[in-house]
Design a protein around this motif. Structure first.
Motif, PDB file in Angstrom:
ATOM      1  N   GLN A 106      43.488 -41.486  12.433  1.00 31.04           N
ATOM      2  CA  GLN A 106      44.076 -42.388  13.402  1.00 31.04           C
ATOM      3  C   GLN A 106      44.998 -43.270  12.726  1.00 31.04           C
ATOM      4  OE1 GLN A 106      40.601 -44.930  14.124  1.00 31.04           O
ATOM      5  NE2 GLN A 106      39.679 -43.650  15.786  1.00 31.04           N
ATOM      6  N   THR A 107      44.989 -43.351  11.345  1.00 25.26           N
ATOM      7  CA  THR A 107      46.291 -44.101  10.973  1.00 25.26           C
ATOM      8  C   THR A 107      47.449 -43.042  10.873  1.00 25.26           C
ATOM      9  OG1 THR A 107      44.630 -45.085   9.384  1.00 25.26           O
ATOM     10  CG2 THR A 107      46.775 -45.021   8.701  1.00 25.26           C
ATOM     11  N   ASP A 108      47.330 -41.638  10.616  1.00 30.77           N
ATOM     12  CA  ASP A 108      48.320 -40.865  10.474  1.00 30.77           C
ATOM     13  C   ASP A 108      48.836 -40.743  11.876  1.00 30.77           C
ATOM     14  OD1 ASP A 108      47.819 -40.362   7.908  1.00 30.77           O
ATOM     15  OD2 ASP A 108      46.801 -38.553   7.964  1.00 30.77           O
ATOM     16  N   GLN A 109      48.007 -40.894  12.830  1.00 27.28           N
ATOM     17  CA  GLN A 109      48.642 -40.869  14.362  1.00 27.28           C
ATOM     18  C   GLN A 109      49.370 -41.870  14.722  1.00 27.28           C
ATOM     19  OE1 GLN A 109      45.223 -39.767  16.794  1.00 27.28           O
ATOM     20  NE2 GLN A 109      45.026 -37.558  15.968  1.00 27.28           N
ATOM     21  N   GLU A 110      49.056 -43.019  14.263  1.00 25.21           N
ATOM     22  CA  GLU A 110      49.935 -44.237  14.697  1.00 25.21           C
ATOM     23  C   GLU A 110      51.182 -44.185  13.976  1.00 25.21           C
ATOM     24  OE1 GLU A 110      47.382 -47.512  13.731  1.00 25.21           O
ATOM     25  OE2 GLU A 110      45.896 -47.252  15.208  1.00 25.21           O
TER      26      GLU A 110
END
Length: 110
Positions: A106-110
């Motif tokens: 999720q962090t990488d997608q943001e």
């Protein structure tokens, strides 16, 4: 005593002796039968005692086997409980790793 009286006494004596002899013979046969029965009863008692002793040994062996089985079952249940605890620990660790990976994704997608 006249010869007839003497013969009569001997006849009575012979009859008494024959009757007594028959009674003695009958008593001897009865004693032999009773002795045979006593021997048979003694043999039956010994056989019954041997069977009872054998049954007691079998029951004792079965009790020992049951105790050994109980100990083995308790050891298996204890080992199963340990394995279940390890599995729960691994499940918790897997969830934690999955949470970390999902959070990273999720962090990488943001």
């Amino acid at each position: 005593m006249t010869p007839e009286q003497i013969d009569s006494k001997f006849a009575d004596h012979d009859r008494w002796f024959a009757e007594t002899s028959q009674i003695v013979t009958a008593n001897i046969e009865a004693i032999e039968r009773l002795t045979g029965q006593t021997v048979t009863l003694s043999a039956d008692i010994r056989e019954t005692r041997a069977i009872a002793d054998s049954n007691a040994r079998v029951i004792q062996s079965l009790c020992q086997l049951a105790a050994e089985d109980r100990e083995e079952r308790q050891a298996i249940l204890a080992r199963t409980a340990e394995m279940q605890a390890e599995i729960r620990g691994l499940q918790v660790e897997n969830r934690r790793i999955l949470d970390i990976l999902l959070n990273q994704q999720q962090t990488d997608q943001e």
